[in-house]
Write a protein that holds these residues in place. Structure first.
Motif, PDB file in Angstrom:
ATOM      1  N   ALA A 198      -0.684   2.521  -5.305  1.00  0.00           N
ATOM      2  CA  ALA A 198      -1.515   1.579  -4.548  1.00  0.00           C
ATOM      3  C   ALA A 198      -0.643   0.663  -3.700  1.00  0.00           C
ATOM      4  O   ALA A 198      -0.954   0.402  -2.531  1.00  0.00           O
ATOM      5  N   ASP A 199       0.448   0.182  -4.266  1.00  0.00           N
ATOM      6  CA  ASP A 199       1.364  -0.687  -3.529  1.00  0.00           C
ATOM      7  C   ASP A 199       1.941   0.035  -2.317  1.00  0.00           C
ATOM      8  O   ASP A 199       1.984  -0.516  -1.216  1.00  0.00           O
ATOM      9  N   ARG A 200       2.349   1.291  -2.506  1.00  0.00           N
ATOM     10  CA  ARG A 200       2.897   2.077  -1.380  1.00  0.00           C
ATOM     11  C   ARG A 200       1.852   2.267  -0.293  1.00  0.00           C
ATOM     12  O   ARG A 200       2.126   2.090   0.889  1.00  0.00           O
ATOM     13  N   TYR A 201       0.653   2.678  -0.684  1.00  0.00           N
ATOM     14  CA  TYR A 201      -0.393   2.953   0.299  1.00  0.00           C
ATOM     15  C   TYR A 201      -0.734   1.712   1.112  1.00  0.00           C
ATOM     16  O   TYR A 201      -0.977   1.794   2.315  1.00  0.00           O
ATOM     17  N   CYS A 202      -0.772   0.552   0.466  1.00  0.00           N
ATOM     18  CA  CYS A 202      -1.135  -0.680   1.176  1.00  0.00           C
ATOM     19  C   CYS A 202      -0.045  -1.144   2.142  1.00  0.00           C
ATOM     20  O   CYS A 202      -0.291  -2.006   2.978  1.00  0.00           O
ATOM     21  N   ARG A 203       1.107  -0.565   2.066  1.00  0.00           N
ATOM     22  CA  ARG A 203       2.180  -0.887   3.019  1.00  0.00           C
ATOM     23  C   ARG A 203       1.987  -0.185   4.371  1.00  0.00           C
ATOM     24  O   ARG A 203       2.581  -0.577   5.365  1.00  0.00           O
ATOM     25  N   PHE A 204       1.155   0.846   4.398  1.00  0.00           N
ATOM     26  CA  PHE A 204       0.953   1.608   5.630  1.00  0.00           C
ATOM     27  C   PHE A 204      -0.074   0.923   6.531  1.00  0.00           C
ATOM     28  O   PHE A 204      -1.097   0.429   6.064  1.00  0.00           O
ATOM     29  N   ASP A 205       0.197   0.932   7.844  1.00  0.00           N
ATOM     30  CA  ASP A 205      -0.703   0.320   8.823  1.00  0.00           C
ATOM     31  C   ASP A 205      -2.070   0.990   8.860  1.00  0.00           C
ATOM     32  O   ASP A 205      -3.058   0.341   9.173  1.00  0.00           O
ATOM     33  N   GLN A 206      -2.145   2.289   8.541  1.00  0.00           N
ATOM     34  CA  GLN A 206      -3.424   3.010   8.580  1.00  0.00           C
ATOM     35  C   GLN A 206      -4.405   2.487   7.534  1.00  0.00           C
ATOM     36  O   GLN A 206      -5.606   2.651   7.677  1.00  0.00           O
ATOM     37  N   ILE A 207      -3.889   1.874   6.486  1.00  0.00           N
ATOM     38  CA  ILE A 207      -4.729   1.378   5.398  1.00  0.00           C
ATOM     39  C   ILE A 207      -5.004  -0.108   5.597  1.00  0.00           C
ATOM     40  O   ILE A 207      -4.082  -0.919   5.641  1.00  0.00           O
ATOM     41  N   GLN A 208      -6.286  -0.445   5.715  1.00  0.00           N
ATOM     42  CA  GLN A 208      -6.702  -1.843   5.835  1.00  0.00           C
ATOM     43  C   GLN A 208      -7.385  -2.339   4.562  1.00  0.00           C
ATOM     44  O   GLN A 208      -7.490  -3.545   4.336  1.00  0.00           O
ATOM     45  N   ALA A 209      -7.877  -1.410   3.759  1.00  0.00           N
ATOM     46  CA  ALA A 209      -8.475  -1.704   2.457  1.00  0.00           C
ATOM     47  C   ALA A 209      -8.322  -0.449   1.616  1.00  0.00           C
ATOM     48  O   ALA A 209      -8.354   0.665   2.137  1.00  0.00           O
ATOM     49  N   LEU A 210      -8.141  -0.628   0.315  1.00  0.00           N
ATOM     50  CA  LEU A 210      -7.929   0.501  -0.577  1.00  0.00           C
ATOM     51  C   LEU A 210      -8.968   0.477  -1.688  1.00  0.00           C
ATOM     52  O   LEU A 210      -9.235  -0.578  -2.272  1.00  0.00           O
ATOM     53  N   ILE A 211      -9.545   1.648  -1.956  1.00  0.00           N
ATOM     54  CA  ILE A 211     -10.459   1.812  -3.080  1.00  0.00           C
ATOM     55  C   ILE A 211      -9.824   2.817  -4.033  1.00  0.00           C
ATOM     56  O   ILE A 211      -9.513   3.949  -3.633  1.00  0.00           O
ATOM     57  N   LEU A 212      -9.634   2.404  -5.279  1.00  0.00           N
ATOM     58  CA  LEU A 212      -9.108   3.290  -6.309  1.00  0.00           C
ATOM     59  C   LEU A 212     -10.286   3.748  -7.161  1.00  0.00           C
ATOM     60  O   LEU A 212     -10.944   2.933  -7.803  1.00  0.00           O
ATOM     61  N   VAL A 213     -10.571   5.042  -7.139  1.00  0.00           N
ATOM     62  CA  VAL A 213     -11.652   5.617  -7.936  1.00  0.00           C
ATOM     63  C   VAL A 213     -11.004   6.345  -9.103  1.00  0.00           C
ATOM     64  O   VAL A 213     -10.262   7.300  -8.899  1.00  0.00           O
ATOM     65  N   VAL A 214     -11.275   5.857 -10.313  1.00  0.00           N
ATOM     66  CA  VAL A 214     -10.703   6.475 -11.503  1.00  0.00           C
ATOM     67  C   VAL A 214     -11.814   6.831 -12.475  1.00  0.00           C
ATOM     68  O   VAL A 214     -12.858   6.180 -12.505  1.00  0.00           O
ATOM     69  N   GLU A 215     -11.571   7.867 -13.225  1.00  0.00           N
ATOM     70  CA  GLU A 215     -12.563   8.277 -14.211  1.00  0.00           C
ATOM     71  C   GLU A 215     -12.632   7.262 -15.350  1.00  0.00           C
ATOM     72  O   GLU A 215     -13.708   6.861 -15.776  1.00  0.00           O
TER      73      GLU A 215
END
Length: 137
Positions: A92-109
């Motif tokens: 999640a930390d890595r993904y939020c560093r990218f400009d393409q990501i403005q919000a992150l949703i983590l879907v877990v079982e």
């Protein structure tokens, strides 16, 4: 990777609000013993039913491929089972560093950890499917 039912982005797609994506995802009802492919199919079906365009398996950078990307920069990462909390937090930390990501949703079982509400100034939302099923595993 593009599936036949996938709605792909137009040249300049209208951004989709994260709340709209969350509302669609909260409608998912899938058997807890379903295969991972069934979970992805259910997510794709809910996004399509809500008219939300998406791309699957979007490469953000080397060794960083997010499961779904929605216009406006809403990223969705899906984890079947009970993922390792440290590994998920690092991802999640890595993904939020990218400009393409403005919000992150983590879907877990299954619930795994308490996450921060924001990473690198971007909102992070956590959707636990076992809570949608009304059970705690």
């Amino acid at each position: 990777m593009t599936s036949p039912a996938q709605l792909t982005f137009a040249a300049d797609p209208a951004p989709v609000a994260v709340d709209q994506v969350l509302a669609a995802l909260r409608r998912i009802r899938i058997h807890p013993a379903a295969a991972e492919a069934d979970l992805y199919a259910a997510i794709s079906a809910q996004l399509l039913a809500a008219g939300i365009p998406f791309e699957r398996e979007v490469r953000l950078g080397p060794r960083n491929r997010i499961d779904y990307l929605i216009p406006g920069g809403v990223g969705i990462e899906v984890k079947k089972g009970k993922p390792n909390s440290r590994t998920l937090a690092e991802q999640a930390d890595r993904y939020c560093r990218f400009d393409q990501i403005q919000a992150l949703i983590l879907v877990v079982e299954r619930s795994v950890f308490t996450h921060p509400d924001r990473l690198h100034g971007k909102p992070v939302h956590y959707l636990s499917l076992n809570r949608l099923w009304g059970i705690a595993l």
